[in-house]
Structure formats: structure tokens, C-alpha cells
Design a protein around this motif. Structure first.
Motif, mmCIF file in Angstrom:
data_model
loop_
_atom_site.group_PDB
_atom_site.id
_atom_site.type_symbol
_atom_site.label_atom_id
_atom_site.label_comp_id
_atom_site.label_asym_id
_atom_site.label_seq_id
_atom_site.Cartn_x
_atom_site.Cartn_y
_atom_site.Cartn_z
ATOM 1 N N UNK A 5 56.631 32.552 33.206
ATOM 2 C CA UNK A 5 56.692 32.053 34.568
ATOM 3 C C UNK A 5 55.775 32.808 35.507
ATOM 4 N N UNK A 6 55.028 33.772 34.981
ATOM 5 C CA UNK A 6 54.084 34.498 35.825
ATOM 6 C C UNK A 6 53.096 35.257 34.945
ATOM 7 N N UNK A 7 51.962 35.578 35.544
ATOM 8 C CA UNK A 7 50.991 36.434 34.871
ATOM 9 C C UNK A 7 50.170 37.176 35.911
ATOM 10 N N UNK A 8 49.495 38.203 35.445
ATOM 11 C CA UNK A 8 48.550 38.964 36.251
ATOM 12 C C UNK A 8 47.265 39.023 35.452
ATOM 13 N N UNK A 9 46.160 38.718 36.088
ATOM 14 C CA UNK A 9 44.860 38.711 35.432
ATOM 15 C C UNK A 9 44.147 40.025 35.743
ATOM 16 N N UNK A 10 43.679 40.704 34.688
ATOM 17 C CA UNK A 10 42.925 41.935 34.892
ATOM 18 C C UNK A 10 41.523 41.773 34.319
ATOM 19 N N UNK A 11 40.584 42.499 34.918
ATOM 20 C CA UNK A 11 39.206 42.501 34.438
ATOM 21 C C UNK A 11 38.918 43.890 33.888
ATOM 22 N N UNK A 12 38.339 43.923 32.692
ATOM 23 C CA UNK A 12 37.973 45.192 32.079
ATOM 24 C C UNK A 12 36.453 45.326 32.084
ATOM 25 N N UNK A 63 35.745 39.808 29.251
ATOM 26 C CA UNK A 63 36.223 40.904 30.085
ATOM 27 C C UNK A 63 37.483 40.582 30.887
ATOM 28 N N UNK A 64 38.281 39.598 30.483
ATOM 29 C CA UNK A 64 39.501 39.275 31.214
ATOM 30 C C UNK A 64 40.689 39.189 30.274
ATOM 31 N N UNK A 65 41.813 39.723 30.749
ATOM 32 C CA UNK A 65 43.058 39.688 29.988
ATOM 33 C C UNK A 65 44.148 39.152 30.904
ATOM 34 N N UNK A 66 44.883 38.141 30.444
ATOM 35 C CA UNK A 66 46.043 37.635 31.169
ATOM 36 C C UNK A 66 47.273 38.340 30.614
ATOM 37 N N UNK A 67 48.006 38.992 31.502
ATOM 38 C CA UNK A 67 49.208 39.726 31.118
ATOM 39 C C UNK A 67 50.409 38.952 31.639
#
Length: 169
Positions: A5-12, A63-67
Motif C-alpha cells: 500500500x506504499x513505497x519509497x523510491x530511492x536513487x543510488x 539507479x532506482x530502487x522501490x522500497x
């Protein structure tokens, strides 16, 4: 995919070689990151392996990961772990305050931008004839109606990336 129901996108900063498995254990903590060759994986952390928090991660692009967690504390722990073990700079991708990017899509309805909390809208799923409330929060959390439908989650990630690109992030 499990229900999310939610995620946070990070860039590495640097690309990760897949598959990746990193595990660290100390007297007071346990952390493990696993990402398979197809980009799906989990991150677990806690005092011990038995009492660990765990959430799915998806390696989207170079370079992106969805957590898939709505807890900033989980993400901060993952960022610290990756910076220490992968020597990688990481940032949470957030919609900036007062971002006025408007989504133009036939599946987006009632698009509104709150200058403090960020954009929100209804996403229509024509296959199941259902609607999902979606919010892109300015703290980086993307919230939506809980689902296990991969196509809906992918659409939400694509729309979020479109908004970030429109805001020059």
C-alpha cells in the motif's frame, strides 16, 4: 507480489550488480539485503534474524530502487546499510513543495496538488473496474489503496517517475 500500500523510491549513485546478497551481523544488530537477478528482493534488519523487520525491494532501473514500506525509519536504515556496505551515495526521491506537475493520463481522475503534502488523485483500473486513491507525499512516501496487482503498482511507479521528471528531480 504480496499486498502493498506504499513505497519509497530511492536513487543510488552507482549501479548494483545483480544478483546481490549482503549480510552483516554484530552483537547488537542484523541486516540483510538480497536482490535477485530479476530485480526483486528483500531487505531485513533488526536486533536479531528472528526479530527483524523485513520489506520487499525492487531494483527498477540502473539507479532506482522501490522500497515497499511506508516507514521512513526502514528506509533510513537501508540507506545507512547500503552506504556502509556498497560505498554508494543514496537519496530519497521526493516531490518538492509546490510542485505543479500535472499528470495527463486517461487513468488519472480528480488530480489535486496540495502545496504542503503533495499531489493526490484517483487511479482507475479498467480491467477490474476499480479505483485506487494515490498520494505522492513530499516526504518521499507514495501511498495508495492496498493491492497485490503488479500492473497497478507499476503504473503508480511510472506516474511517480513522470511527476519527479516534471519537477526536475
Amino acid at each position: 507480489m504480496q499486498y502493498v500500500g506504499s513505497f519509497i523510491l530511492i536513487r543510488i549513485e552507482q549501479e548494483i550488480n545483480l544478483p546481490t546478497f549482503i549480510e552483516t551481523t554484530t552483537e547488537n544488530s542484523y541486516s540483510r539485503l538480497y536482490i535477485s537477478a530479476d530485480g526483486e528482493g528483500t531487505y531485513s534488519w533488526g536486533k536479531t534474524i528472528i526479530h527483524a523487520f523485513s520489506f520487499p525491494v525492487h531494483y527498477l532501473q540502473k539507479n532506482k530502487i522501490a522500497c515497499f514500506t511506508g516507514t521512513i525509519n526502514n528506509i533510513l536504515n537501508l540507506i545507512e546499510f547500503m552506504q556502509k556496505n556498497l560505498n554508494n551515495e543514496i537519496e530519497i526521491l521526493r516531490v518538492p513543495f509546490h510542485c505543479e506537475k500535472v499528470l495527463r493520463s486517461d487513468c488519472v481522475f480528480d488530480y489535486k496538488v496540495d502545496p504542503i503534502t503533495g499531489p493526490s488523485f484517483l487511479l482507475s483500473d479498467y480491467q477490474t473496474q476499480s479505483r485506487h486513491l494515490v498520494s505522492f507525499m513530499t516526504n518521499g512516501v507514495v501511498q495508495f489503496s492496498i493491492t497485490n496487482n503488479d500492473a497497478i503498482v507499476k503504473t503508480i511507479i511510472d506516474l511517480y517517475t513522470e511527476v519527479l521528471d516534471g519537477c526536475n528531480i
